[in-house]
Design an enzyme around this catalytic site. Structure first.
Site, PDB file in Angstrom:
ATOM      1  N   LYS A 107      25.535  24.736  -8.356  1.00  0.00           N
ATOM      2  CA  LYS A 107      24.829  23.988  -8.944  1.00  0.00           C
ATOM      3  C   LYS A 107      26.104  23.516  -9.427  1.00  0.00           C
ATOM      4  O   LYS A 107      27.567  24.132  -9.271  1.00  0.00           O
ATOM      5  CB  LYS A 107      23.706  24.629  -9.853  1.00  0.00           C
ATOM      6  CG  LYS A 107      22.786  25.502  -9.035  1.00  0.00           C
ATOM      7  CD  LYS A 107      22.364  24.356  -8.767  1.00  0.00           C
ATOM      8  CE  LYS A 107      21.196  24.497  -7.560  1.00  0.00           C
ATOM      9  NZ  LYS A 107      19.966  25.079  -7.715  1.00  0.00           N
TER      10      LYS A 107
HETATM   11  C1  PLP Z   1      18.340  25.713  -7.495  1.00  0.00           C
HETATM   12  C2  PLP Z   1      16.685  25.384  -8.189  1.00  0.00           C
HETATM   13  C3  PLP Z   1      16.206  26.027  -8.273  1.00  0.00           C
HETATM   14  C4  PLP Z   1      16.547  27.961  -8.014  1.00  0.00           C
HETATM   15  O1  PLP Z   1      17.306  28.398  -8.264  1.00  0.00           O
HETATM   16  P1  PLP Z   1      18.163  29.855  -8.435  1.00  0.00           P
HETATM   17  O2  PLP Z   1      19.020  29.932  -9.306  1.00  0.00           O
HETATM   18  O3  PLP Z   1      18.360  29.471  -6.842  1.00  0.00           O
HETATM   19  O4  PLP Z   1      16.902  30.994  -8.078  1.00  0.00           O
HETATM   20  C5  PLP Z   1      15.038  26.017  -9.096  1.00  0.00           C
HETATM   21  N1  PLP Z   1      15.123  25.182  -9.133  1.00  0.00           N
HETATM   22  C6  PLP Z   1      15.346  23.165  -8.723  1.00  0.00           C
HETATM   23  C7  PLP Z   1      15.235  22.202  -9.148  1.00  0.00           C
HETATM   24  C8  PLP Z   1      16.634  23.855  -7.757  1.00  0.00           C
HETATM   25  O5  PLP Z   1      17.414  23.072  -7.413  1.00  0.00           O
END
Ligand code: PLP
Length: 370
Positions: A181
């Site tokens: 992210k």
């Molecule tokens: C990455 C992501 C998540 C989940 O996050 P994690 O930290 O991997 O559990 C939820 N929603 C979206 C749109 C994502 O891209």
């Protein structure tokens, strides 16, 4: 092999975490956790930040604290990650799926209002791949029917919708700090809200429903969903460079799009719309069936050329775990289905050198031009 993601961890990040380790405040009780929550909430103009172990748990905790359950409906896009659906199904509520817009790949906002019923308890929106949902129509529906918005901003750190920042528009807005992210703490997540009562409930359930009066006497069941001091230190350090991150993401996307967009059958999300400039959290291409009848073969040719890639999300309305729960006919949401079948994204890690990026762009170009 050029990996789809290499995180960017700087010497400043390392020394911020080292400082916490040396100071000994490593747990979820560390003061730096509150400092990070405040900084992240402030950055979004929000009153409260509740950090949690990951972005999936952020959504789970919101759905469960809203007490969404059997008979309740949640409207959400089909083209997104399973994390958006899990807690809705676990709690026996009913997901109401909306197809994607063929140009933006976000929830088709024109299809939402017709799906509102007297059982609708929330509208979930997901800013997809770095382009925000067109929020004004959704906010209007939310106000008209008095239904809260859950704004999944996991792919949208630092992203602007008109003059508003993503993560500032939901009754509850959630983020992930996973390794790929825009801001990472390894694993991690946060919920932002302005409602002090809801924030207090979220904190209560996050922290094993301990109460101030009788610490080890529990009226409800909660979880240990605490974030650590180490993560908070890394998060603060990462947050301080968010604008450079966005600039880098846009630069990487521009290199790919410049090299690939003239190849017949290769389509990208728009770089600019009337309401936003794309941050390109990932650089995804939607491949026309006419030119690329087997998108999976493209991924293996890329792997053969030394480039890792990933398919797009598989539509939620076709997930086997969901289909097990329904008796009626399987929905047809053609845009989400096409994205799931024909979408592929390429390496764009923040820790990737420009040389590696250029190498990746050229290799992808060679494979897609064949
Ligand atoms: C990455 C992501 C998540 C989940 O996050 P994690 O930290 O991997 O559990 C939820 N929603 C979206 C749109 C994502 O891209």
């Amino acid at each position: 092999m050029i990996p789809v993601n290499i995180p960017d961890i700087t010497e400043d990040d390392i020394s911020a975490v080292g400082q916490v380790l040396r100071g000994g405040w490593v747990s979820g009780e560390a003061p730096i956790v509150v400092e990070f929550e405040k900084a992240f909430a402030d950055f979004h103009g929000r009153e409260h930040g509740i950090s949690v172990p990951n972005g999936s748990i952020a959504i789970d905790l919101v759905i469960s604290t809203l007490e969404i359950g059997p008979g309740d409906e949640v409207i959400l896009p089909s083209f997104t990650i399973i994390s958006c659906l899990s807690e809705i199904l676990r709690r026996g509520a009913t997901p109401v799926f909306v197809d994607a817009d063929p140009l933006t790949w976000n929830i088709d906002t024109e299809k939402i209002e017709a799906l509102i019923s007297d059982r609708t308890r929330a509208i979930m929106v997901v800013h997809t791949y770095g382009l925000p949902v067109d929020m004004d129509p959704v906010l209007k529906i939310s106000q008209k029917f008095n239904i809260p918005i859950i704004e999944d901003s996991a792919e949208a750190h630092g992203l602007m919708y008109k003059d508003r920042i993503c993560g500032s528009m939901g009754y509850a807005s959630t983020f992930s700090f996973y390794a790929n992210k825009n801001i990472t703490t390894g694993e991690g997540g946060i919920i932002l809200t302005d409602d002090p009562v809801f924030a207090e409930r979220l904190r209560y359930f996050r922290n094993l429903t301990f109460s101030a009066e009788k610490r080890f006497v529990h009226e409800d069941l909660g979880w240990n969903f605490r974030f650590t001091g180490l993560q908070a230190a890394l998060g603060l350090s990462q947050l301080s460079r968010i604008s450079e991150v966005i600039e880098r993401r846009r630069y990487m996307a521009a290199e790919y799009i410049g090299a690939l967009s003239k190849i017949p059958g290769v389509n990208f999300q728009p770089q600019v719309t009337q309401y936003a400039t794309n941050n390109f959290w990932v650089v995804g291409a939607l491949l026309d069936e006419a030119y690329f009848p087997e998108a999976k073969e493209v991924a293996s040719s890329l792997a053969g050329a030394g480039v890792q890639s990933r398919p797009f999300f598989y539509p939620l309305h076709l997930q086997p775990v969901y289909l097990k729960t329904i008796q009626d006919d399987v929905l047809k949401l053609p845009v989400a289905e096409r994205l799931g079948r024909q979408g592929i994204y390429f390496p764009n890690g923040l820790g990737m050198s420009t040389d590696m990026l250029m190498d990746s762009v050229q290799k992808v170009k060679r494979v897609l031009s064949k």
